[in-house]
Design a protein around this motif. Structure first.
Motif, PDB file in Angstrom:
ATOM      1  N   GLY A  76      77.850  -0.197  19.101  1.00 38.81           N
ATOM      2  CA  GLY A  76      76.802   0.042  17.927  1.00 38.81           C
ATOM      3  C   GLY A  76      77.589   0.280  16.607  1.00 38.81           C
ATOM      4  N   THR A 126      73.956  -6.307  21.157  1.00 41.19           N
ATOM      5  CA  THR A 126      73.064  -4.820  20.772  1.00 41.19           C
ATOM      6  C   THR A 126      72.938  -3.863  22.163  1.00 41.19           C
ATOM      7  OG1 THR A 126      71.441  -6.325  22.642  1.00 41.19           O
ATOM      8  CG2 THR A 126      71.090  -6.141  20.456  1.00 41.19           C
ATOM      9  N   ASN A 130      73.241   3.042  21.486  1.00 42.11           N
ATOM     10  CA  ASN A 130      72.081   3.615  20.020  1.00 42.11           C
ATOM     11  C   ASN A 130      72.017   4.611  19.884  1.00 42.11           C
ATOM     12  OD1 ASN A 130      70.228   2.323  21.325  1.00 42.11           O
ATOM     13  ND2 ASN A 130      70.196   2.634  23.327  1.00 42.11           N
ATOM     14  N   SER A 135      68.747  11.960  17.208  1.00 46.11           N
ATOM     15  CA  SER A 135      69.149  11.024  17.963  1.00 46.11           C
ATOM     16  C   SER A 135      69.487  12.206  19.836  1.00 46.11           C
ATOM     17  CB  SER A 135      69.846  10.289  17.834  1.00 46.11           C
ATOM     18  OG  SER A 135      70.229   8.845  17.134  1.00 46.11           O
TER      19      SER A 135
END
Length: 161
Positions: free
Chosen positions: A31, A37, A69, A114
């Motif tokens: 990340g 990705t 992420n 998150s």
């Protein structure tokens, strides 16, 4: 309830925890480097997890995905370069905060939000996975199951592209 306890018991295994730590480190690095990705990292790591037990392999893959992420927020906030397309919005508020000397606060807020999102999605998944799977098993036969599989593959292709 029994399935939930079985799942938590499987996660308490020392080898699963070690594999999750490896996935955490790999996912965070993926990340943090712009251009790769989370989905691509999971696809690349899938071949390496084929030799592991199913729980260990899924733990690695899911941990890579979740850590990537979050890790993509770090370059978004610090250098105004999103690590993945999903973190573009973080550059709008995070980078100006970093320029004001509040990068730590921006990273902390991003981590908390998150974590809340991940925990909410895990709770929703834990609550609804078994009833939905039971419904699908009881009411879908061959034609419907084929249509559902094709639909699922089409959705995965659409999301990953």
């Amino acid at each position: 309830m029994s399935a939930l306890l079985d799942g938590l018991g499987a996660l308490a295994d020392v080898s699963v925890i070690l594999y999750m730590l490896v996935g955490l480190a790999l996912g965070f690095l993926v990340g943090a480097f712009p251009g790769i990705t989370a989905t691509m990292a999971v696809a690349l790591a899938a071949g390496f997890t084929m030799t592991l037990e199913p729980v260990q392999g899924l733990a690695v893959l899911l941990t890579i995905y979740v850590a990537a992420n979050f890790g993509d927020r770090v370059p978004s906030i610090l250098v105004n370069t999103p690590g993945t397309p999903a973190s573009v919005a973080t550059t709008f508020d995070g980078y100006p905060m970093a320029k004001q000397g509040r990068a730590g606060l921006a990273l902390t807020i991003s981590a908390i939000v998150s974590a809340i999102g991940i925990l909410a999605s895990v709770a929703l998944f834990a609550a609804l996975a078994v009833p939905i799977a039971t419904l699908a098993r009881n009411y879908f036969r061959s034609p419907e199951l084929f249509s559902l599989v094709v639909f699922g593959i089409a959705i995965m292709i659409g999301i990953s592209s």
